[in-house]
Enzyme design. Structure first.
Site, PDB file in Angstrom:
ATOM      1  N   HIS A   1       9.777  42.841 -19.436  1.00  0.00           N
ATOM      2  CA  HIS A   1       9.249  43.381 -20.692  1.00  0.00           C
ATOM      3  C   HIS A   1       7.985  42.596 -21.033  1.00  0.00           C
ATOM      4  CE1 HIS A   1       8.675  44.550 -24.738  1.00  0.00           C
ATOM      5  NE2 HIS A   1       9.161  43.451 -25.270  1.00  0.00           N
TER       6      HIS A   1
ATOM      7  N   CYS B   1      13.089  46.446 -27.993  1.00  0.00           N
ATOM      8  CA  CYS B   1      12.310  46.131 -26.783  1.00  0.00           C
ATOM      9  C   CYS B   1      13.151  46.217 -25.504  1.00  0.00           C
ATOM     10  CB  CYS B   1      11.690  44.745 -26.903  1.00  0.00           C
ATOM     11  SG  CYS B   1      10.531  44.618 -28.268  1.00  0.00           S
TER      12      CYS B   1
ATOM     13  N   ASN C   1       2.498  44.433 -26.641  1.00  0.00           N
ATOM     14  CA  ASN C   1       3.941  44.680 -26.556  1.00  0.00           C
ATOM     15  C   ASN C   1       4.207  46.120 -26.998  1.00  0.00           C
ATOM     16  OD1 ASN C   1       6.697  44.822 -26.882  1.00  0.00           O
ATOM     17  ND2 ASN C   1       6.884  42.884 -27.997  1.00  0.00           N
TER      18      ASN C   1
END
Ligand code: ACO
Length: 325
Positions: free
Chosen positions: A252, A115, A282
């Site tokens: 993020h 990520c 996500n």
């Protein structure tokens, strides 16, 4: 003292055609719209269909970024692509994107920091530019996490989505001050001690299979806010600035609660936070460039704005970047 800076010339993004909302999990796993929204803020995510891959999404995002930048592929020296879901174990997805773009010069490689991948890729690209090895770089974050999810595990499959985002970075000469345009500060961290909290249970050198994503969600949550705020505070300190000096915070997009708690702890005003987790879920390394592209195209992020980027993910890896647009 003057120095080379990496300025953002253009942005682009791409999402799979299919949108899956929380109610579409009926018959997949036992969950509810209410549980997902309350715990994560996610309402929709895009899921790659047949023929849609990390490479195809990356190519589309890259083409849009080059169009926005007004540059052709002949002017790109390097492609740095962040992904944890490459089309193949090798060659690198960046090289496959290079082929699709018709780029026969320069070089391309992938960056793997899950990520945090985009923050690591942007920092890497900035270093290539500042060293003089590249003048114009395509920085891409692209993922198809839907393909490594265990669709029987409700604690993970509701959280992720697919997509890609890209930036064109270009060398420019700045005065070497915080007023310069371009990447001003990067702070990167990792700590492999946490490898078992968020990982994929397969790989070429272990099982010989791709594997599925596994996560101890509560453990990730516990560490996220502290790690994120540490690197952001270090970035602020490096420029002698505070939360009021930034124009936009593009975190993020993993979980609305992590984003809100981080912004609150840092003292960043809620109206400065760019949030797309509701629509994208996500998307790992793609989440920051997807959010950036939305905020650039809807007129929020403008030339001269100071933009703070931040991510944390599997490893753990984490980092922050300050960029003046
Ligand atoms: N629907 C309904 N119930 C669920 C679901 C679901 N989709 N998933 C889990 N549950 C249940 C669990 O079974 C558990 O039930 P039990 O109490 O009967 O055992 C209950 O909900 C609570 O489960 P927890 O995992 O403790 O729930 P929590 O409040 O921690 O929320 C979540 C889970 C959303 C994953 C949270 O821990 C989180 O956001 N963690 C951060 C992880 C993250 O964002 N990771 C993304 C990758 S890392 C990164 O990008 C930063």
């Amino acid at each position: 003292m003057s120095m080379i800076r990496s300025i953002v010339r253009g942005t682009g993004s791409a999402l799979p055609a299919r949108i899956m909302n929380n109610r579409d999990f009926d018959g997949v796993v036992e969950t509810s719209d209410e549980w997902i929204v309350q715990r994560t803020g996610i309402r929709n995510r895009h899921i790659a269909g047949e023929g849609e891959t990390t490479v195809s999404l990356a190519e589309a995002a890259a083409r849009r970024a080059m169009e926005a930048a007004g540059v052709t592929v002949d002017e790109i020296d390097l492609i740095v692509l962040a992904t944890a879901t490459p089309n193949n174990t090798f060659p690198a997805s960046s090289v496959q994107v290079q082929k699709r773009l018709g780029m026969r010069h320069g070089f391309a490689f992938d960056v793997q920091a899950v990520c945090s991948g985009f923050v690591f890729a942007l920092t890497t690209a900035d270093l290539y530019i500042r060293s003089g090895m590249a003048k114009r770089v395509l920085v891409i974050g692209a993922e198809t996490f839907s393909r490594i999810l265990d669709w029987e595990d409700r604690s993970t499959c509701v959280l992720f989505g697919d997509g890609a985002g890209a930036l064109v970075l270009e060398a420019s000469v700045g005065a070497g001050t915080a007023a310069d345009r371009g990447v001003l500060v990067s702070k990167l961290r990792s700590d492999g001690e946490h490898e078992g909290k968020l990982f994929v249970d397969g790989g070429p050198s272990t099982t010989g299979t791709v594997g599925k994503l596994r996560m101890e969600g509560r453990e990730v949550f516990k560490h996220a806010v502290g790690m994120i705020t540490d690197v952001i505070e270090a970035s602020f300190e490096a420029l002698s600035i505070g939360p009021d000096d930034i124009d936009w915070f593009v975190p993020h997009q993993a979980n609305r609660r992590i984003i809100d708690a981080s912004a609150k702890k840092l003292g960043i005003a809620p109206e400065k936070v760019v949030i797309t987790v509701e629509d994208h879920g996500n998307t790992s390394a793609a989440s920051i460039p997807l959010a950036i592209d939305r905020a650039v195209r809807d007129g929020r992020i403008k030339s001269g704005d100071l933009v703070l980027l931040e991510a944390m993910g599997g490893g753990f890896t984490w980092g922050a970047v300050l960029v003046r647009w």
